[in-house]
Design an enzyme around this catalytic site. Structure first.
Site, PDB file in Angstrom:
ATOM      1  N   GLU A 257      43.656 -27.833  -1.175  1.00 48.49           N
ATOM      2  CA  GLU A 257      43.527 -26.413  -1.490  1.00 48.49           C
ATOM      3  C   GLU A 257      44.886 -25.723  -1.385  1.00 48.49           C
ATOM      4  OE1 GLU A 257      41.106 -22.523   0.302  1.00 48.49           O
ATOM      5  OE2 GLU A 257      41.371 -24.339   1.513  1.00 48.49           O
ATOM      6  N   LYS A 323      36.632 -21.229  -7.033  1.00 53.76           N
ATOM      7  CA  LYS A 323      35.786 -21.175  -5.849  1.00 53.76           C
ATOM      8  C   LYS A 323      34.761 -20.055  -5.967  1.00 53.76           C
ATOM      9  CE  LYS A 323      36.077 -21.167  -0.775  1.00 53.76           C
ATOM     10  NZ  LYS A 323      36.989 -21.059   0.382  1.00 53.76           N
ATOM     11  N   CYS A 373      37.142 -26.110   0.475  1.00 52.07           N
ATOM     12  CA  CYS A 373      37.116 -25.807   1.911  1.00 52.07           C
ATOM     13  C   CYS A 373      35.720 -25.457   2.396  1.00 52.07           C
ATOM     14  CB  CYS A 373      38.124 -24.700   2.219  1.00 52.07           C
ATOM     15  SG  CYS A 373      38.587 -24.644   3.982  1.00 52.07           S
TER      16      CYS A 373
END
Length: 516
Positions: A257, A323, A373
């Site tokens: 990330e 995301k 994440c």
């Protein structure tokens, strides 16, 4: 035991279970501490039960996620007292769900195992679902994660992490009943032991099949969080990342990330032609990459994204994943809290949200589903990608940077969360992280390869993709966790009604015995 001592004991019990979320061989701890809490709840009024449950939850979360203090104090620049108070306030707020569940349990429990067991299971399930989904949700340390190496893990492909947690609560009540009766009421405990034995001997049922192997290289960049955006360090960091990407052997290479911590326009200024050179390298047959970076601009908005690089038709747009589930305060600003995020001094802290059901990245006969994440805590959202079985992912890929939390228990906790996702979907999970844990988790939740945390390196391995749907994927894909919540509500309503009827019947019997 007086009121203050009871509250302190409940908080200590909640705190005492947290090692099991790191050292999963300690999986009996959460069951034992919950059993002790249930003993404290015997013969107490609902208000006292609420206080005890709230204290248990506050101790559980406060000790379990203390590392949030590191992100706010060390890297966010917030004064230590305020950072500690913020962690305590978050834990205390989230523990309100468990407090409410304990109050309801005290109100409607009957003392009969047959009625109290479904009541407790339903309330525990509702409390954990509420914590995991309301107000964006914070499901970190959901009780099922402590069972990833326990016999109850065999339930993962059927009922997911929340179902596992509910089953553990049932075992805790069986243990509490046995202890309260000093061994005389052993039937419930025996049934629980038989369930554990059956799960341990039978093992998980395989619902998926192999789809071939894939060579992967996972990068661990190990860039300290306080250096990640430092202008004087960026040129060397970008050069090192490009070198690692290019030096990786053929196959898929994954960088963490925000491995590139700059928006495209900023990157072009800092390193002209950087992305074009990478695209050219990965246009070669047999090579592909997934790289974490922000995309967009400050004027029109930006996303926390994954860029897929591989050969394709001329002029075709590269693969992109944005995301969807953003971290409050870290990636988006809740209303009324801009002052807090500004105090944190986060360079990129107000991302736009990507689509929920994102397409996979196709490479070498596999369908790779990135998540970024914190997203891998939300199995019900990852499940949406399994709605069309023919296009369901064969491999899941997590790109993370939890360098914000330093060398703390957050690293192994997150690895165990990924392992539970692998069990739910019976899919391998590749983890490419900044500081750890960079690992390959197979479809059975086993860590087959891992890099030491807080070191820079490449992890090269072979992973087997999987096709087919688990029962969890089948029911969670169209509906999320709504079926679990509805079932828990119905069970709670039935148990509460049965408890009320039982209490009324007992009252009539007492009146009749008293005579005219």
């Amino acid at each position: 035991m007086n009121a203050v001592a009871g509250v302190l004991a409940a908080a200590a019990l909640g705190a005492a279970q947290t090692p099991a979320y790191v050292h999963t061989a300690a999986w009996p701890l959460p069951i034992a501490t919950l059993a002790a809490l249930l003993l404290l709840l015997q013969r107490v009024a609902p208000g006292r039960a609420a206080l005890l449950g709230w204290a248990y939850g506050t101790g559980w979360l406060g000790v379990g996620v203390w590392w949030l203090f590191v992100s706010m104090n060390r890297y966010g620049g917030i004064a230590a007292p305020l950072a500690a108070l913020a962690v305590l306030a978050l834990s205390a707020f989230l523990a309100l769900y468990l407090g409410a569940a304990c109050a309801a349990y005290a109100r409607w429990r009957s003392g009969a195992m047959a009625r109290d067991l479904p009541l407790l299971v339903a309330l525990w399930l509702l409390a954990e679902l509420a914590r995991g989904e309301l107000f964006t949700g914070f499901p970190w340390l959901a009780s099922g994660y402590a069972q990833v190496d326990a016999p109850l893990a065999a339930l993962a492909p059927w009922i997911g992490v929340y179902g596992i947690g509910a089953a553990a609560a049932a075992l805790a009540l069986a243990l509490a009943t046995l202890l309260a009766s000093r061994g005389r009421r052993w039937q419930g405990a025996a049934a629980g032991a038989a369930l554990l034995a059956a799960l341990a001997l039978g093992g998980p049922t395989q619902h998926t099949r192999g789809t071939g192997s894939l060579q992967v290289t996972l990068l661990q960049t190990n860039v300290a969080q306080d250096e990640k955006f430092a202008a004087e360090r960026l040129p060397a960091a970008l050069q090192a990342l490009a070198g690692e990407l290019v030096a990786a052997p053929p196959g898929l290479v994954v960088a963490p990330e925000t491995a590139i911590p700059l928006l495209p326009s900023q990157l072009e200024q800092a390193a002209p032609g950087y992305l074009e050179a990478l695209r050219a390298h990965f246009a070669a047959p047999g090579r592909a990459a997934l790289v974490g970076l922000p995309l967009g601009d400050f004027e029109r908005g930006y996303t926390n994204s994954v860029l897929g690089l591989a050969g394709g038709p001329p002029g075709a747009a590269p693969y992109r994943y944005d995301k969807h589930h953003l971290v409050p305060f870290g990636e988006f600003i809740p209303k009324g809290f801009r002052w807090f995020t500004e105090a944190m001094s986060i360079p990129l802290g107000d991302f736009a949200r990507g689509p929920l059901a994102a397409p996979s990245f196709d490479f070498a006969g596999q369908r790779l589903a990135p998540n970024i994440c914190y997203e891998d805590l939300f199995g019900e959202k990852l499940a949406r990608r399994f709605a069309v079985p023919a296009r369901a992912p064969t491999v899941m890929v997590n790109l993370s940077n939890i360098g914000w939390f330093g060398d703390t228990s957050a690293v192994p906790q997150h690895l165990n969360i990924s392992r539970l996702r692998a069990l739910e979907f019976q899919r391998p999970m590749l983890r490419a992280t900044n500081t750890g844990a960079t690992a390959v988790v197979d479809h059975a939740g086993r860590v087959s390869a891992v890099l030491p945390p807080f070191t820079a390196g490449r992890l090269t391995a072979t992973v087997e993709g999987r096709a087919g749907l688990t029962p969890y994927a089948r029911w969670a894909a169209p509906a999320g966790h709504a079926p679990l919540a509805l079932l828990a509500l119905l069970v709670f309503a039935a148990a509460a009604l049965a408890g009320r009827r039982g209490a009324s019947g007992a009252g009539v019997a007492r009146a009749g015995a008293a005579g005219p």
